[in-house]
Design a protein around this motif. Sequence first.
Motif, mmCIF file in Angstrom:
data_model
loop_
_atom_site.group_PDB
_atom_site.id
_atom_site.type_symbol
_atom_site.label_atom_id
_atom_site.label_comp_id
_atom_site.label_asym_id
_atom_site.label_seq_id
_atom_site.Cartn_x
_atom_site.Cartn_y
_atom_site.Cartn_z
ATOM 1 N N PHE A 65 -76.588 35.130 -5.748
ATOM 2 C CA PHE A 65 -76.782 34.711 -7.131
ATOM 3 C C PHE A 65 -75.494 34.964 -7.917
ATOM 4 C CE2 PHE A 65 -81.597 35.854 -6.937
ATOM 5 C CZ PHE A 65 -81.846 34.695 -6.220
ATOM 6 N N ALA A 66 -74.897 33.918 -8.439
ATOM 7 C CA ALA A 66 -73.709 34.069 -9.286
ATOM 8 C C ALA A 66 -74.110 34.384 -10.715
ATOM 9 C CB ALA A 66 -72.864 32.805 -9.244
ATOM 10 N N VAL A 67 -75.114 33.658 -11.212
ATOM 11 C CA VAL A 67 -75.546 33.782 -12.603
ATOM 12 C C VAL A 67 -77.059 33.725 -12.661
ATOM 13 C CG1 VAL A 67 -75.428 32.792 -14.928
ATOM 14 C CG2 VAL A 67 -73.453 32.628 -13.433
ATOM 15 N N ILE A 68 -77.645 34.484 -13.548
ATOM 16 C CA ILE A 68 -79.054 34.319 -13.904
ATOM 17 C C ILE A 68 -79.101 33.939 -15.369
ATOM 18 C CG2 ILE A 68 -81.297 35.416 -14.168
ATOM 19 C CD1 ILE A 68 -80.629 37.233 -11.835
ATOM 20 N N PHE A 69 -79.625 32.739 -15.643
ATOM 21 C CA PHE A 69 -79.817 32.299 -17.025
ATOM 22 C C PHE A 69 -81.242 32.608 -17.435
ATOM 23 C CE2 PHE A 69 -76.263 29.398 -15.956
ATOM 24 C CZ PHE A 69 -75.422 29.705 -17.014
ATOM 25 N N ALA A 70 -81.425 33.221 -18.575
ATOM 26 C CA ALA A 70 -82.743 33.590 -19.056
ATOM 27 C C ALA A 70 -83.257 32.569 -20.052
ATOM 28 C CB ALA A 70 -82.706 34.968 -19.701
ATOM 29 N N ALA A 106 -63.103 37.459 -17.934
ATOM 30 C CA ALA A 106 -62.564 38.540 -17.115
ATOM 31 C C ALA A 106 -63.692 39.351 -16.484
ATOM 32 C CB ALA A 106 -61.659 39.436 -17.964
ATOM 33 N N LEU A 107 -64.751 39.587 -17.239
ATOM 34 C CA LEU A 107 -65.907 40.291 -16.690
ATOM 35 C C LEU A 107 -66.583 39.477 -15.594
ATOM 36 C CD1 LEU A 107 -67.660 41.900 -19.783
ATOM 37 C CD2 LEU A 107 -66.925 43.088 -17.717
ATOM 38 N N ALA A 108 -66.710 38.175 -15.823
ATOM 39 C CA ALA A 108 -67.331 37.319 -14.819
ATOM 40 C C ALA A 108 -66.572 37.391 -13.498
ATOM 41 C CB ALA A 108 -67.397 35.875 -15.323
ATOM 42 N N LEU A 109 -65.253 37.289 -13.560
ATOM 43 C CA LEU A 109 -64.448 37.368 -12.349
ATOM 44 C C LEU A 109 -64.624 38.721 -11.669
ATOM 45 C CD1 LEU A 109 -61.100 35.692 -13.471
ATOM 46 C CD2 LEU A 109 -62.915 34.708 -12.073
ATOM 47 N N ALA A 110 -64.653 39.789 -12.449
ATOM 48 C CA ALA A 110 -64.822 41.123 -11.871
ATOM 49 C C ALA A 110 -66.166 41.247 -11.163
ATOM 50 C CB ALA A 110 -64.699 42.175 -12.973
ATOM 51 N N VAL A 111 -67.214 40.753 -11.804
ATOM 52 C CA VAL A 111 -68.562 40.820 -11.230
ATOM 53 C C VAL A 111 -68.623 40.034 -9.927
ATOM 54 C CG1 VAL A 111 -70.947 40.034 -11.580
ATOM 55 C CG2 VAL A 111 -69.760 41.278 -13.398
ATOM 56 N N TRP A 112 -68.095 38.824 -9.925
ATOM 57 C CA TRP A 112 -68.193 37.974 -8.739
ATOM 58 C C TRP A 112 -67.343 38.505 -7.591
ATOM 59 C CZ3 TRP A 112 -67.555 33.278 -12.434
ATOM 60 C CH2 TRP A 112 -68.794 33.004 -13.029
ATOM 61 N N ARG A 113 -66.215 39.093 -7.895
ATOM 62 C CA ARG A 113 -65.389 39.655 -6.821
ATOM 63 C C ARG A 113 -66.060 40.871 -6.185
ATOM 64 N NH1 ARG A 113 -59.803 38.809 -10.263
ATOM 65 N NH2 ARG A 113 -59.215 36.791 -9.365
ATOM 66 N N LEU A 114 -66.968 41.511 -6.914
ATOM 67 C CA LEU A 114 -67.742 42.627 -6.368
ATOM 68 C C LEU A 114 -69.076 42.170 -5.799
ATOM 69 C CD1 LEU A 114 -67.020 45.268 -9.174
ATOM 70 C CD2 LEU A 114 -66.171 45.319 -6.814
ATOM 71 N N GLU A 115 -69.278 40.846 -5.736
ATOM 72 C CA GLU A 115 -70.496 40.229 -5.188
ATOM 73 C C GLU A 115 -71.740 40.601 -5.992
ATOM 74 O OE1 GLU A 115 -70.678 39.656 -0.808
ATOM 75 O OE2 GLU A 115 -69.126 41.216 -0.782
ATOM 76 N N GLY A 116 -71.538 40.752 -7.299
ATOM 77 C CA GLY A 116 -72.657 40.985 -8.186
ATOM 78 C C GLY A 116 -73.063 39.712 -8.908
ATOM 79 N N THR A 117 -74.015 39.854 -9.815
ATOM 80 C CA THR A 117 -74.583 38.718 -10.543
ATOM 81 C C THR A 117 -74.381 38.910 -12.036
ATOM 82 O OG1 THR A 117 -76.266 38.389 -8.837
ATOM 83 C CG2 THR A 117 -76.677 37.372 -10.984
ATOM 84 N N LEU A 118 -73.933 37.863 -12.701
ATOM 85 C CA LEU A 118 -73.738 37.870 -14.146
ATOM 86 C C LEU A 118 -74.993 37.360 -14.836
ATOM 87 C CD1 LEU A 118 -71.389 38.236 -16.314
ATOM 88 C CD2 LEU A 118 -71.162 35.748 -16.177
ATOM 89 N N VAL A 119 -75.416 38.045 -15.903
ATOM 90 C CA VAL A 119 -76.580 37.608 -16.695
ATOM 91 C C VAL A 119 -76.134 37.499 -18.151
ATOM 92 C CG1 VAL A 119 -78.998 38.004 -17.268
ATOM 93 C CG2 VAL A 119 -78.064 38.897 -15.115
ATOM 94 N N PRO A 120 -75.670 36.316 -18.583
ATOM 95 C CA PRO A 120 -75.233 36.158 -19.977
ATOM 96 C C PRO A 120 -76.430 35.911 -20.891
ATOM 97 C CG PRO A 120 -74.830 34.132 -18.749
ATOM 98 C CD PRO A 120 -75.457 35.096 -17.794
ATOM 99 N N LEU A 121 -76.595 36.754 -21.884
ATOM 100 C CA LEU A 121 -77.702 36.615 -22.831
ATOM 101 C C LEU A 121 -77.165 36.400 -24.239
ATOM 102 C CD1 LEU A 121 -80.107 39.454 -21.612
ATOM 103 C CD2 LEU A 121 -80.108 37.039 -20.976
ATOM 104 N N ASN A 122 -78.019 35.869 -25.076
ATOM 105 C CA ASN A 122 -77.673 35.595 -26.469
ATOM 106 C C ASN A 122 -77.718 36.889 -27.270
ATOM 107 O OD1 ASN A 122 -77.387 34.689 -29.078
ATOM 108 N ND2 ASN A 122 -79.135 33.300 -29.027
ATOM 109 N N HIS A 123 -76.553 37.333 -27.763
ATOM 110 C CA HIS A 123 -76.516 38.600 -28.493
ATOM 111 C C HIS A 123 -77.172 38.505 -29.854
ATOM 112 C CE1 HIS A 123 -73.138 36.464 -30.170
ATOM 113 N NE2 HIS A 123 -72.842 37.427 -31.013
ATOM 114 N N ARG A 124 -77.586 37.298 -30.240
ATOM 115 C CA ARG A 124 -78.266 37.117 -31.519
ATOM 116 C C ARG A 124 -79.729 36.712 -31.341
ATOM 117 N NH1 ARG A 124 -73.963 33.842 -35.392
ATOM 118 N NH2 ARG A 124 -72.404 35.505 -35.554
#
Length: 494
Positions: free
Chosen positions: A151-156, A72-90
């Motif tokens: 940029f849709a996603v930035i993978f670190a 749901a967050l990903a869809l919200a970010v992309w509809r606002l033309e932003g970029t998602l950065v998913p990181l490992n919470h551990r």
Amino acid sequence: MGENDLTRLEHPIDLLIERDGDREALWWGGRWITRKELDRVARENQGKLSQAGFGRGHRLVTLMPNCPAFLALALAVWRLEGTLVPLNHRSGSEVLLPTLDLVDPFTVVYGEADVKTGDLVASYPSSVVDQDGVLQEVKGAQGSEVTDPDFAVIFATSGTTGLPKAVPLTHGNLMDNVDRCWEFLGFSQEDRILWVLPNFHSFGLTLGGLMGLVRGARQIVVPLFMPPAATLEAIHSGGATVLLLVPAMVEFMKRAIQHGAPKPETVRMVVTGGDRLNLELDSAAVEFLGVPILEGYGTTECSPVVAVNRCYDSRKLGTIGEILPGYSWEVRDDSGRAVGPGEDGILWVKGPSVFGGYYKAPEISSEKLVDRWYDTGDVVRYDEEGYITVLDRVSDLIIVGGFNVYPQEVERVLNRHPAVAQAAVVATDHPVQGQIGRAFVVLKEGTSATSREMISFCKGKLAHYKIPRVFDFVDSLPMSPSGKILRRELRGRD
């Protein structure tokens, strides 16, 4: 952003919701969530982000396991033309904090019950989602830097130097890979795809999280693979037909089934990537999962799938299959000359799934990208039919259960131990994980340490899979005349 790229990502989802919003989309918490329910949360989060000032070219970091809230967050970010950065919470502070500095997020989002993560990112603007996936008060960095909204996603990743490195992928990169994998492997909207690979892993996000969403297949969402018995229960309850796994997961599933976990009955396809397949696992997959394995290969820089065995009738066990349609590819020797079948060389690829360069790292980008050709750094060989065998990795990368571990990152932590004078980390083979880290440690004069103490020191500073499991305390490390540690000598030690 090119309007067509955003349209391709957004409209398939919107059209699915409009046409059949009550259709099951995600298996979660023992029930099916519909497309309409997911969209309702996404729209609510979109409004809250927009009101807080998040928009075109901003980056939103997530520190969350797989869950509907993440999508749901990903869809919200992309509809606002932003970029998602998913990181490992551990991942631990040693990796996470420098990465946050690199990507400069508008806000960092984590679950409201995750107090530990909240404490870790307390110095950054952060926001929480509740148990329903809805953002609470959004705290954003006003005046946050704006970067390419394509940029849709930035993978670190940590990079081969152990320092933060990030791979931006555009909407076009992701959609190209999704479309080609969907067609090449013959997925359908009747499939129920297991999404257990983590969202900060490109294989996990692109094929596990995104492909079913935009192409209309159902998805069985599992937050964490361990314990494997819980994953098998989700496969059974959700009726999974497609399993996307790293090889080590097959071994863990086999053991769990032997101890009473439910044996899958609906699986028609198992696809593995992220690590070289131990061929003995293929027969285990047949016995315990019901079907053999289709091995594939990819890199984050390619969104990620590059090659895969297309189907069981044509697969060649021990190879990664054929290159996906849409790629140009060559195997080149050290001089850059393209070599033919049966000859060893480095795999180079070019195509619409290939990224355009590392985030804020033009020097590294120019080394790995030449005229839009990407140097994978992997030594391969191909046969007359175009089936590819991966022989070795040029870098010192260690792959633990499908996850990348860079020795320099681990060494930097070990060298901070008060008793350590010098440390070097290399890969050693492991029957389940494929590889694990093996550390060679030179202690300071007059000090002592044990393996258990070293492991304890690393906890909290490194993700669990990055912590070496074997420690050798030695008097010195082999060095080259220029002062470089000779890792190849360490890898060859008994």
